[in-house]
Design an enzyme around this catalytic site. Structure first.
Site, PDB file in Angstrom:
ATOM      1  N   LYS A 155       5.759  -0.989   6.669  1.00  0.00           N
ATOM      2  CA  LYS A 155       6.172  -1.153   5.395  1.00  0.00           C
ATOM      3  C   LYS A 155       7.537  -0.154   5.430  1.00  0.00           C
ATOM      4  O   LYS A 155       7.374   0.981   5.160  1.00  0.00           O
ATOM      5  CB  LYS A 155       4.860  -0.346   4.608  1.00  0.00           C
ATOM      6  CG  LYS A 155       4.985  -0.686   3.076  1.00  0.00           C
ATOM      7  CD  LYS A 155       3.687  -0.581   2.263  1.00  0.00           C
ATOM      8  CE  LYS A 155       3.819  -0.409   0.990  1.00  0.00           C
ATOM      9  NZ  LYS A 155       4.218  -1.531   0.261  1.00  0.00           N
TER      10      LYS A 155
HETATM   11  N1  PMP Z   1       1.898  -7.005   1.715  1.00  0.00           N
HETATM   12  C1  PMP Z   1       2.993  -6.397   1.500  1.00  0.00           C
HETATM   13  C2  PMP Z   1       4.442  -6.949   1.928  1.00  0.00           C
HETATM   14  C3  PMP Z   1       2.644  -5.002   0.646  1.00  0.00           C
HETATM   15  O1  PMP Z   1       3.890  -4.540   0.139  1.00  0.00           O
HETATM   16  C4  PMP Z   1       1.503  -4.684   0.158  1.00  0.00           C
HETATM   17  C5  PMP Z   1       1.399  -3.525  -0.661  1.00  0.00           C
HETATM   18  N2  PMP Z   1       1.190  -2.383   0.152  1.00  0.00           N
HETATM   19  C6  PMP Z   1       0.358  -5.585   0.778  1.00  0.00           C
HETATM   20  C7  PMP Z   1       0.725  -6.666   1.494  1.00  0.00           C
HETATM   21  C8  PMP Z   1      -1.158  -4.926   0.367  1.00  0.00           C
HETATM   22  O2  PMP Z   1      -1.123  -3.817   1.091  1.00  0.00           O
HETATM   23  P1  PMP Z   1      -2.181  -2.698   0.562  1.00  0.00           P
HETATM   24  O3  PMP Z   1      -3.436  -3.332   0.370  1.00  0.00           O
HETATM   25  O4  PMP Z   1      -2.260  -1.811   1.687  1.00  0.00           O
HETATM   26  O5  PMP Z   1      -1.693  -2.220  -0.724  1.00  0.00           O
END
Ligand code: PMP
Length: 304
Positions: A155
């Site tokens: 991320k």
């Molecule tokens: N995909 C992307 C590209 C994201 O930015 C996020 C948000 N973090 C998610 C999926 C979902 O991840 P999470 O459930 O850990 O927030």
């Protein structure tokens, strides 16, 4: 957007309006930074951060992919999340830790690395009606970045240009959100959400190899679905599987669980939030507010 009073910056709490960085920072020019998004919820044990350890571990993994050395131990970054929520006196909020390359030598290994954690009240990421009615989605003409271009398993700040291109395209065309496909044409994920479809009460979500971030909410939903007696599979699928699903939904820390009621102008199922999404949303709400005892270890009270 609502703001808060303080931001944690390199181990100091600074007033929100003074939380600035140098305009020549690498992070700004080259997208060199990794970040997380978490939420704090009210629980009977006071405000508690949901899956704090898992988010900080993902931050550590993202930093490893981009060879950004964490400037503070992970325990201190976790404590910074608790501290900033406490300092702002918020019971429920979104929390954003970021580790970024600052201004210095053009060699990224020689530039200084900074960390900051902000938080602010943020209820309805996809708009006030998203939870009631679901959202409409456009399959983007932009493809998800591949593992040999910009690894989607991490991320990082710069990789969100991919999400922004797809999101802007969807908004411009009158949709609420986008879904990106990988280079082979398989469904990857939304701009900042993982995707699930439901077929005959079986939940299917794309594997990380299709470009999906290993989402914490995705993992949580898999656990909740198993508790509710649904089978869950990690399998690739294509856009027509979305058109033909009984239900489809997004998961993410910011958006939580949101029904996808239409894709490319076609209604998904009945075109409204269905029973599986409803059951999962209600279980998720119980979980994050500390009402599922067996999973209470996923909540980190800020005053612990
Ligand atoms: N995909 C992307 C590209 C994201 O930015 C996020 C948000 N973090 C998610 C999926 C979902 O991840 P999470 O459930 O850990 O927030």
């Amino acid at each position: 957007m609502e703001t808060a009073k303080f931001v944690w910056m390199d181990a100091h709490l600074v007033p929100w309006d003074d939380a600035n960085i140098h305009v020549m920072s690498h992070g700004l020019h080259y997208g060199a930074g990794v970040f997380e998004g978490l939420r704090c919820y009210e629980t009977a044990r006071g405000p508690a951060i949901f899956r704090l350890g898992d988010h900080i571990r993902r931050l550590e993994r993202s930093a490893k992919v981009y060879t950004v050395g964490l400037p503070f131990p992970v325990e201190q970054l976790a404590e910074a999340c608790r501290e900033v929520v406490r300092a702002n006196g918020l019971n429920e909020c979104y929390i954003r830790p970021i580790v970024y390359v600052g201004f210095g030598d053009p060699n990224p290994f020689l530039a200084p690395i900074h960390a900051a954690v902000g938080c602010w009240p943020w209820d309805d990421y996809l708009g006030p009606e998203a939870y009631e009615n679901g959202v409409t989605v456009k399959i983007s003409s932009f493809r998800k970045v591949g593992p040999n271009v910009i690894p989607p398993a991490a991320k990082a700040t710069g990789q969100y240009l991919n999400s922004i291109l797809a999101k802007v395209e969807a908004l411009t065309c009158g949709y609420d959100e986008c879904i990106l496909l990988d280079d082979a044409g398989y469904v990857a994920e939304g701009s900042s959400e993982n995707v699930f479809i439901v077929r005959d009460r079986i939940l299917v979500t794309p594997p990380a190899s299709a470009g999906a971030l290993p989402g914490v909410t995705r993992d949580t939903v898999m656990a909740l679905a198993a508790r509710l007696g649904y089978e869950v599979r990690e399998e690739v699928f294509v856009r027509s599987d979305l058109y033909l699903a009984d239900e489809a939904f997004f998961t993410g820390t910011a958006s939580e669980i949101v029904s996808i009621c239409g894709v490319d102008g076609r209604p998904v199922g009945a075109g409204e939030p269905g029973p599986v999404v409803g059951a999962l949303r209600s279980a998720y709400c119980d979980l994050v507010h500390g009402r599922i005892d067996e999973l209470a270890h996923w909540l980190d009270p800020i005053d612990a």
